[in-house]
Design a protein around this motif. Sequence first.
Motif, PDB file in Angstrom:
ATOM      1  N   PHE A   1       0.851  -1.182   0.000  1.00  0.00           N
ATOM      2  CA  PHE A   1       0.000   0.000   0.000  1.00  0.00           C
ATOM      3  C   PHE A   1       0.890   1.238   0.000  1.00  0.00           C
ATOM      4  O   PHE A   1       1.461   1.608   1.029  1.00  0.00           O
ATOM      5  CB  PHE A   1      -0.917  -0.001   1.230  1.00  0.00           C
ATOM      6  CG  PHE A   1      -1.921  -1.116   1.227  1.00  0.00           C
ATOM      7  CD1 PHE A   1      -3.239  -0.881   0.855  1.00  0.00           C
ATOM      8  CD2 PHE A   1      -1.541  -2.406   1.592  1.00  0.00           C
ATOM      9  CE1 PHE A   1      -4.168  -1.918   0.852  1.00  0.00           C
ATOM     10  CE2 PHE A   1      -2.460  -3.445   1.592  1.00  0.00           C
ATOM     11  CZ  PHE A   1      -3.784  -3.204   1.206  1.00  0.00           C
ATOM     12  N   ALA A   2       1.027   1.856  -1.160  1.00  0.00           N
ATOM     13  CA  ALA A   2       1.823   3.074  -1.300  1.00  0.00           C
ATOM     14  C   ALA A   2       0.938   4.240  -0.882  1.00  0.00           C
ATOM     15  O   ALA A   2       0.321   4.912  -1.711  1.00  0.00           O
ATOM     16  CB  ALA A   2       2.310   3.228  -2.733  1.00  0.00           C
ATOM     17  N   ASN A   3       0.879   4.461   0.408  1.00  0.00           N
ATOM     18  CA  ASN A   3      -0.100   5.387   0.975  1.00  0.00           C
ATOM     19  C   ASN A   3       0.516   6.697   1.471  1.00  0.00           C
ATOM     20  O   ASN A   3      -0.189   7.689   1.630  1.00  0.00           O
ATOM     21  CB  ASN A   3      -0.827   4.694   2.135  1.00  0.00           C
ATOM     22  CG  ASN A   3      -1.775   5.611   2.862  1.00  0.00           C
ATOM     23  OD1 ASN A   3      -2.840   5.973   2.349  1.00  0.00           O
ATOM     24  ND2 ASN A   3      -1.391   6.028   4.060  1.00  0.00           N
ATOM     25  N   ALA A   4       1.812   6.734   1.720  1.00  0.00           N
ATOM     26  CA  ALA A   4       2.447   7.959   2.200  1.00  0.00           C
ATOM     27  C   ALA A   4       2.264   9.073   1.179  1.00  0.00           C
ATOM     28  O   ALA A   4       2.334   8.842  -0.031  1.00  0.00           O
ATOM     29  CB  ALA A   4       3.929   7.718   2.461  1.00  0.00           C
ATOM     30  N   GLY A   5       2.023  10.279   1.680  1.00  0.00           N
ATOM     31  CA  GLY A   5       1.835  11.404   0.764  1.00  0.00           C
ATOM     32  C   GLY A   5       2.135  12.727   1.437  1.00  0.00           C
ATOM     33  O   GLY A   5       2.139  12.833   2.662  1.00  0.00           O
ATOM     34  N   VAL A   6       2.388  13.745   0.606  1.00  0.00           N
ATOM     35  CA  VAL A   6       2.611  15.098   1.115  1.00  0.00           C
ATOM     36  C   VAL A   6       1.752  16.066   0.314  1.00  0.00           C
ATOM     37  O   VAL A   6       1.418  15.813  -0.849  1.00  0.00           O
ATOM     38  CB  VAL A   6       4.088  15.516   1.020  1.00  0.00           C
ATOM     39  CG1 VAL A   6       4.942  14.665   1.943  1.00  0.00           C
ATOM     40  CG2 VAL A   6       4.598  15.443  -0.414  1.00  0.00           C
ATOM     41  N   GLY A   7       1.416  17.183   0.947  1.00  0.00           N
ATOM     42  CA  GLY A   7       0.587  18.186   0.289  1.00  0.00           C
ATOM     43  C   GLY A   7       1.378  19.106  -0.620  1.00  0.00           C
ATOM     44  O   GLY A   7       1.015  19.351  -1.757  1.00  0.00           O
ATOM     45  N   GLY A   8       2.485  19.647  -0.131  1.00  0.00           N
ATOM     46  CA  GLY A   8       3.325  20.503  -0.946  1.00  0.00           C
ATOM     47  C   GLY A   8       2.942  21.963  -0.912  1.00  0.00           C
ATOM     48  O   GLY A   8       2.079  22.393  -0.142  1.00  0.00           O
ATOM     49  N   GLY A   9       3.572  22.738  -1.772  1.00  0.00           N
ATOM     50  CA  GLY A   9       3.381  24.182  -1.804  1.00  0.00           C
ATOM     51  C   GLY A   9       2.125  24.580  -2.539  1.00  0.00           C
ATOM     52  O   GLY A   9       1.370  23.755  -3.051  1.00  0.00           O
ATOM     53  N   VAL A  10       1.881  25.884  -2.606  1.00  0.00           N
ATOM     54  CA  VAL A  10       0.675  26.396  -3.244  1.00  0.00           C
ATOM     55  C   VAL A  10       1.042  27.352  -4.367  1.00  0.00           C
ATOM     56  O   VAL A  10       2.076  28.014  -4.340  1.00  0.00           O
ATOM     57  CB  VAL A  10      -0.236  27.119  -2.223  1.00  0.00           C
ATOM     58  CG1 VAL A  10      -0.716  26.162  -1.154  1.00  0.00           C
ATOM     59  CG2 VAL A  10       0.482  28.292  -1.576  1.00  0.00           C
TER      60      VAL A  10
END
Length: 269
Positions: free
Chosen positions: A88-97
């Motif tokens: 399960f490749a579930n890790a994530g980041v939101g990042g800049g805007v």
Amino acid sequence: MDINGKVAVVTGAGGGIGAALAEALVAAGARVVVADLKADGVESVAKSLNADTPDSAVAVAGDVSRTEQIQRLIQTAEESFGPVDLYFANAGVGGGVNLDASEEDWDLAHQVNVMAHVRAAQLLVPGWVERGSGYFVSTASAAGLLTQIGSATYSVSKHGAVAFAEWLSVTYGDQGVKVSCLCPMGVNTDMLTGGAPITNETQRRAAQAVTDAGGVLEPAEVAAMVLAAMDTEEFLILPHPEVKTFLSRKTGDIDRWLAGMRRYQASLA
């Protein structure tokens, strides 16, 4: 696919959807390696799982976008439980805007939201093809099918995650490798607001765009939907049914859809 007896790796499992997935997997009879950048969170998840179901979980802390860390996860699973059946490749980041996102923001989003999936598949898929069985579950986002108001890094990288999952299914789906791609909208996790207080108008509009478009689900609800979809080996998992409607409108008339998105963005207040 029957989950009972399988060995799974879940990244981003220190909380939110990842922790809920791990809990649902153990309840269904799987054993799991739970991974997260934050050691305290993932160790707490493993402790809770083992308290209810002894010897069902092992925690590993580290950056799951790095090849050597993914190798460590796979090795830990093999030594603890056996060959990995489910990833399960579930890790994530939101990042800049907006266009203010830095080079570092873009690189982080690409590494975690896309390349972590690619590197895991590179390590696991050849063995799955040889065995004739394996399951890769990618956590993307409705932003990967539509787009995310405010965050270019998130939208672009999640589109990449969806595209890679599609490619995996097309390329290896007839060789025993099953693929599902999870694309939710609002889920009650830190990811909804980036895991930090909202500090500017663009971030506020981005969060409001998600919460106004559909209901905010609990992680356990989403995890249950993922396992149900895996049972029937369904590729696209849409916890929010509105996404299918929005996607149909987008593909049916892209210019009209873009104009509608601009109006929607302007209406957020």
